[in-house]
Design a protein around this motif. Structure first.
Motif, PDB file in Angstrom:
ATOM      1  N   VAL A 197       0.810  -1.225   0.000  1.00  0.00           N
ATOM      2  CA  VAL A 197       0.000   0.000   0.000  1.00  0.00           C
ATOM      3  C   VAL A 197       0.842   1.273   0.000  1.00  0.00           C
ATOM      4  O   VAL A 197       0.324   2.368  -0.192  1.00  0.00           O
ATOM      5  CB  VAL A 197      -0.971   0.043   1.216  1.00  0.00           C
ATOM      6  N   ARG A 198       2.138   1.138   0.220  1.00  0.00           N
ATOM      7  CA  ARG A 198       2.985   2.326   0.325  1.00  0.00           C
ATOM      8  C   ARG A 198       3.193   2.980  -1.044  1.00  0.00           C
ATOM      9  O   ARG A 198       3.244   2.296  -2.063  1.00  0.00           O
ATOM     10  CB  ARG A 198       4.341   1.948   0.924  1.00  0.00           C
ATOM     11  N   ALA A 199       3.331   4.298  -1.034  1.00  0.00           N
ATOM     12  CA  ALA A 199       3.613   5.032  -2.272  1.00  0.00           C
ATOM     13  C   ALA A 199       4.964   4.586  -2.822  1.00  0.00           C
ATOM     14  O   ALA A 199       5.909   4.361  -2.061  1.00  0.00           O
ATOM     15  CB  ALA A 199       3.635   6.533  -1.989  1.00  0.00           C
ATOM     16  N   ALA A 200       5.053   4.462  -4.130  1.00  0.00           N
ATOM     17  CA  ALA A 200       6.274   3.968  -4.774  1.00  0.00           C
ATOM     18  C   ALA A 200       6.906   5.068  -5.621  1.00  0.00           C
ATOM     19  O   ALA A 200       6.201   5.895  -6.200  1.00  0.00           O
ATOM     20  CB  ALA A 200       5.959   2.765  -5.654  1.00  0.00           C
ATOM     21  N   TYR A 201       8.223   5.065  -5.680  1.00  0.00           N
ATOM     22  CA  TYR A 201       8.938   6.004  -6.550  1.00  0.00           C
ATOM     23  C   TYR A 201      10.368   5.516  -6.775  1.00  0.00           C
ATOM     24  O   TYR A 201      10.759   4.470  -6.233  1.00  0.00           O
ATOM     25  CB  TYR A 201       8.932   7.425  -5.952  1.00  0.00           C
ATOM     26  N   ALA A 202      11.128   6.272  -7.575  1.00  0.00           N
ATOM     27  CA  ALA A 202      12.528   5.918  -7.811  1.00  0.00           C
ATOM     28  C   ALA A 202      13.378   7.173  -7.786  1.00  0.00           C
ATOM     29  O   ALA A 202      12.883   8.275  -8.029  1.00  0.00           O
ATOM     30  CB  ALA A 202      12.681   5.217  -9.160  1.00  0.00           C
ATOM     31  N   LEU A 203      14.637   7.000  -7.472  1.00  0.00           N
ATOM     32  CA  LEU A 203      15.603   8.092  -7.542  1.00  0.00           C
ATOM     33  C   LEU A 203      16.710   7.683  -8.504  1.00  0.00           C
ATOM     34  O   LEU A 203      17.236   6.572  -8.410  1.00  0.00           O
ATOM     35  CB  LEU A 203      16.202   8.374  -6.162  1.00  0.00           C
ATOM     36  N   ILE A 204      17.028   8.570  -9.435  1.00  0.00           N
ATOM     37  CA  ILE A 204      18.129   8.314 -10.355  1.00  0.00           C
ATOM     38  C   ILE A 204      19.237   9.317 -10.065  1.00  0.00           C
ATOM     39  O   ILE A 204      18.979  10.510  -9.930  1.00  0.00           O
ATOM     40  CB  ILE A 204      17.664   8.426 -11.826  1.00  0.00           C
ATOM     41  N   ASP A 205      20.444   8.792  -9.941  1.00  0.00           N
ATOM     42  CA  ASP A 205      21.623   9.642  -9.766  1.00  0.00           C
ATOM     43  C   ASP A 205      22.375   9.639 -11.097  1.00  0.00           C
ATOM     44  O   ASP A 205      22.932   8.611 -11.499  1.00  0.00           O
ATOM     45  CB  ASP A 205      22.487   9.059  -8.628  1.00  0.00           C
ATOM     46  N   LEU A 206      22.342  10.748 -11.796  1.00  0.00           N
ATOM     47  CA  LEU A 206      22.916  10.803 -13.147  1.00  0.00           C
ATOM     48  C   LEU A 206      24.441  10.920 -13.147  1.00  0.00           C
ATOM     49  O   LEU A 206      25.067  10.719 -14.179  1.00  0.00           O
ATOM     50  CB  LEU A 206      22.308  11.955 -13.950  1.00  0.00           C
ATOM     51  N   GLU A 207      25.042  11.223 -11.989  1.00  0.00           N
ATOM     52  CA  GLU A 207      26.505  11.189 -11.917  1.00  0.00           C
ATOM     53  C   GLU A 207      26.974   9.755 -11.691  1.00  0.00           C
ATOM     54  O   GLU A 207      27.804   9.227 -12.417  1.00  0.00           O
ATOM     55  CB  GLU A 207      27.047  12.074 -10.785  1.00  0.00           C
ATOM     56  N   ALA A 208      26.385   9.122 -10.676  1.00  0.00           N
ATOM     57  CA  ALA A 208      26.762   7.736 -10.367  1.00  0.00           C
ATOM     58  C   ALA A 208      26.152   6.765 -11.380  1.00  0.00           C
ATOM     59  O   ALA A 208      26.571   5.610 -11.464  1.00  0.00           O
ATOM     60  CB  ALA A 208      26.318   7.382  -8.947  1.00  0.00           C
ATOM     61  N   MET A 209      25.163   7.216 -12.145  1.00  0.00           N
ATOM     62  CA  MET A 209      24.370   6.378 -13.043  1.00  0.00           C
ATOM     63  C   MET A 209      23.800   5.144 -12.317  1.00  0.00           C
ATOM     64  O   MET A 209      24.070   3.986 -12.638  1.00  0.00           O
ATOM     65  CB  MET A 209      25.180   5.966 -14.286  1.00  0.00           C
ATOM     66  N   THR A 210      22.999   5.461 -11.290  1.00  0.00           N
ATOM     67  CA  THR A 210      22.296   4.406 -10.558  1.00  0.00           C
ATOM     68  C   THR A 210      20.825   4.778 -10.423  1.00  0.00           C
ATOM     69  O   THR A 210      20.457   5.958 -10.525  1.00  0.00           O
ATOM     70  CB  THR A 210      22.851   4.223  -9.125  1.00  0.00           C
TER      71      THR A 210
END
Ligand code: ZN
Length: 244
Positions: A197-210
């Motif tokens: 039930v928890r809200a979902a999201y993502a984080l992208i680090d464009l320097e580390a490319m992760t």
């Protein structure tokens, strides 16, 4: 640069608020569409998103509410919520939704963004490794991002192997964007359908490319109370408690 990737917010402001707080520092938001529909606070969600440096795609609900997509393919509950939203959306917000693009290629970082899939940005549900493979085949970048299914998942196409592997991501664990080709779904902020039930999201680090997939608790009862007051369909109110 840190990117907050969100999708399928569906006018759930309590969930969007929680995601923004939980994400900490980020420089830009990439939103994969369906900002509105189902939930009780469409104008508020658009306002909050637009306060940030934002790249936003159109989802099927966004287009339907501004009459750019037929309502024929929507469930009766979804249709009711679209009519409800249409009556309340400000003219400015309707214009904004109407102008959203359906796909974006961030060429310098090798990432293609679509709501459904690159083959069919509005409607295709990428729910199997076969469909993920077809979607990856149709893009020119190593990485694809999509939403629409409301399921947080990664499909991996190993560089030295055949076939696609479906990977249930471990939250809070950065994954490299440079090893294999990946099709990443950050999940849904406002109406998760993966039994969480928890809200979902993502984080992208464009320097580390992760990319790091995340979940955060939010006050579901606040959203449900507003939906009740708005007389939105019962099933839409209940499903938030089950993540279905
Ligand atoms: Zn959606």
């Amino acid at each position: 640069m840190r990117i907050l990737v969100v999708s399928d917010i569906h006018a759930n402001l309590a969930a969007l608020d929680a995601v923004i707080q939980d994400a900490g520092h980020f420089d830009r938001i990439w939103c994969l569409g369906d900002v509105i529909g189902y939930g009780p606070e469409p104008n508020e969600c658009i306002k909050l998103l637009r306060a940030f440096d934002l790249v936003c795609l159109a989802g099927n609900h966004d287009l339907a509410v501004v009459d750019k997509l037929s309502l024929g393919e929507f469930s009766p509950d979804a249709r009711d919520a679209i009519y409800w939203t249409r009556d309340r959306l400000t003219a400015t917000n309707a214009d904004w939704l109407e102008a959203l693009p359906s796909m974006i290629v961030v060429a310098e970082h090798g990432i293609t963004l679509a709501h459904g899939s690159a083959r069919d940005p509005i409607w295709e549900y990428v729910a199997t490794p076969e469909l993920a493979g077809a979607s990856l085949d149709s893009i020119d970048t190593p990485i694809g991002l999509n939403g629409h299914t409301h399921v947080q998942i990664i499909y991996r196409q190993p560089t030295y192997g055949l076939g696609i592997v479906k990977e249930q991501p471990t939250v809070n664990l950065p994954i490299s964007l440079t090893l294999d080709r990946l099709l990443i779904n950050p999940g849904s902020v406002g109406q998760p359908r993966d039994d969480d039930v928890r809200a979902a999201y993502a984080l992208i680090d464009l320097e580390a490319m992760t990319v790091t997939l995340q979940r955060v608790q939010y006050d579901i009862s606040t959203t449900q109370k507003l939906m009740k007051q708005a007389r939105l369909p019962d099933r839409l109110i209940r499903r938030l408690r089950f993540g279905e």
